[in-house]
Write a protein that holds these residues in place. Structure first.
Motif, PDB file in Angstrom:
ATOM      1  N   PRO A 100       0.840  -1.203   0.000  1.00 14.16           N
ATOM      2  CA  PRO A 100       0.000   0.000   0.000  1.00 14.16           C
ATOM      3  C   PRO A 100       0.876   1.254   0.000  1.00 14.16           C
ATOM      4  O   PRO A 100       2.059   1.204   0.331  1.00 14.16           O
ATOM      5  N   PRO A 101       0.297   2.385  -0.359  1.00 12.49           N
ATOM      6  CA  PRO A 101       1.077   3.635  -0.347  1.00 12.49           C
ATOM      7  C   PRO A 101       1.609   3.930   1.057  1.00 12.49           C
ATOM      8  O   PRO A 101       0.955   3.655   2.051  1.00 12.49           O
ATOM      9  N   ASN A 102       2.805   4.472   1.100  1.00  7.58           N
ATOM     10  CA  ASN A 102       3.427   4.804   2.377  1.00  7.58           C
ATOM     11  C   ASN A 102       3.184   6.275   2.678  1.00  7.58           C
ATOM     12  O   ASN A 102       3.703   7.146   1.994  1.00  7.58           O
ATOM     13  N   GLU A 105       5.152  11.596  -7.435  1.00 13.35           N
ATOM     14  CA  GLU A 105       4.540  10.654  -6.484  1.00 13.35           C
ATOM     15  C   GLU A 105       3.034  10.564  -6.684  1.00 13.35           C
ATOM     16  O   GLU A 105       2.458   9.481  -6.589  1.00 13.35           O
ATOM     17  N   LEU A 106       2.374  11.674  -6.962  1.00 14.50           N
ATOM     18  CA  LEU A 106       0.929  11.631  -7.210  1.00 14.50           C
ATOM     19  C   LEU A 106       0.603  10.890  -8.502  1.00 14.50           C
ATOM     20  O   LEU A 106      -0.383  10.141  -8.564  1.00 14.50           O
ATOM     21  N   GLN A 121       2.423   8.527  -9.788  1.00  9.86           N
ATOM     22  CA  GLN A 121       2.737   7.111  -9.585  1.00  9.86           C
ATOM     23  C   GLN A 121       1.556   6.354  -8.990  1.00  9.86           C
ATOM     24  O   GLN A 121       1.417   5.158  -9.227  1.00  9.86           O
ATOM     25  N   SER A 122       0.729   7.036  -8.230  1.00  8.62           N
ATOM     26  CA  SER A 122      -0.392   6.336  -7.612  1.00  8.62           C
ATOM     27  C   SER A 122      -1.421   5.882  -8.646  1.00  8.62           C
ATOM     28  O   SER A 122      -2.230   5.004  -8.361  1.00  8.62           O
ATOM     29  N   SER A 123      -1.382   6.460  -9.845  1.00 11.34           N
ATOM     30  CA  SER A 123      -2.319   6.036 -10.885  1.00 11.34           C
ATOM     31  C   SER A 123      -1.711   5.024 -11.857  1.00 11.34           C
ATOM     32  O   SER A 123      -2.388   4.553 -12.751  1.00 11.34           O
ATOM     33  N   ARG A 130       2.842   0.755  -9.209  1.00 12.11           N
ATOM     34  CA  ARG A 130       3.584   1.814  -8.514  1.00 12.11           C
ATOM     35  C   ARG A 130       2.722   2.389  -7.401  1.00 12.11           C
ATOM     36  O   ARG A 130       1.499   2.473  -7.531  1.00 12.11           O
ATOM     37  N   VAL A 131       3.371   2.801  -6.334  1.00 10.27           N
ATOM     38  CA  VAL A 131       2.652   3.402  -5.214  1.00 10.27           C
ATOM     39  C   VAL A 131       3.371   4.678  -4.780  1.00 10.27           C
ATOM     40  O   VAL A 131       4.570   4.828  -4.964  1.00 10.27           O
ATOM     41  N   ALA A 132       2.607   5.567  -4.192  1.00 16.55           N
ATOM     42  CA  ALA A 132       3.185   6.801  -3.666  1.00 16.55           C
ATOM     43  C   ALA A 132       3.917   6.497  -2.364  1.00 16.55           C
ATOM     44  O   ALA A 132       3.527   5.623  -1.601  1.00 16.55           O
ATOM     45  N   ASN A 133       5.000   7.236  -2.128  1.00 14.39           N
ATOM     46  CA  ASN A 133       5.812   7.006  -0.945  1.00 14.39           C
ATOM     47  C   ASN A 133       6.302   8.363  -0.446  1.00 14.39           C
ATOM     48  O   ASN A 133       7.033   9.071  -1.151  1.00 14.39           O
TER      49      ASN A 133
END
Length: 186
Positions: free
Chosen positions: A35-37, A103-104, A106-108, A112-115
């Motif tokens: 999950p996103p960190n 990072e924003l 990457q969430s889409s 990839r997840v935001a960190n």
């Protein structure tokens, strides 16, 4: 600063950000994605727990991702961004905003997840490189230029003919003859 230097910096920043976007926004095929960190320093703590080699590789990659922007962004501004503090503030802020956008986005992207730690490390990398490179870069690009006035060509010295030659007994002006009490011309 020469407009050519600013144009070269703009082209370099554009190409570099294109490369970073390609590198960070490609979909990754993964069976499981964490999950996103959003907890600050969680990823950094887990990297340090894996050992010094893994921590150095992971943290170094995070610091180096946007680090060249610490040099390139000030070159885009006039006179290298003004004072050192103002330039550092603008550069770090721009680096943080670029990292936040990455990072924003990457969430889409699948896989990839935001960190939040990646955001922190990227911004820190931009700031460190700016602090290390600002003074040498400023002295290199803003050194006073000598005017491009051609050097004067030395003129040949007039040849002095020396003393005027005189014939004996001939003078330039009449003299008073002291013995005779009269003027004489020699």
């Amino acid at each position: 600063m020469a407009p050519r230097v600013r144009l070269a910096a703009f082209v370099t920043v554009t190409v570099y950000l294109g490369f970073v976007a390609w590198l960070t926004l490609r979909p990754v095929t993964a069976v499981w994605v964490s999950p996103p960190n959003v907890e600050l320093f969680a990823t950094i703590r887990s990297d340090l727990a894996r050992g010094p080699g893994e921590a150095a590789r992971s943290l170094g990659a995070g610091l180096a991702l946007l680090a060249p922007l610490g040099v390139l962004l000030p070159v885009l501004g006039k006179r290298l961004g003004g004072s050192r503090f103002a330039s550092a503030a603008r550069t770090v802020f721009a680096g943080a905003m670029i990292s936040l956008v990455i990072e924003l986005l990457q969430s889409s992207v699948p896989g990839r997840v935001a960190n939040i730690d990646a955001l922190l490390l990227s911004t820190l990398g931009v700031g460190l490189v700016h602090l290390l490179a600002y003074a040498p870069l400023r002295s290199l690009l803003l050194r006073p230029r000598r005017p491009s006035v051609p050097r004067p060509v030395p003129r040949p010295q007039a040849i002095s003919p020396g003393p005027t030659p005189r014939a004996s007994g001939v003078s330039l002006a009449p003299r008073a003859d002291a013995r005779a009490g009269r003027l004489s011309v020699r």
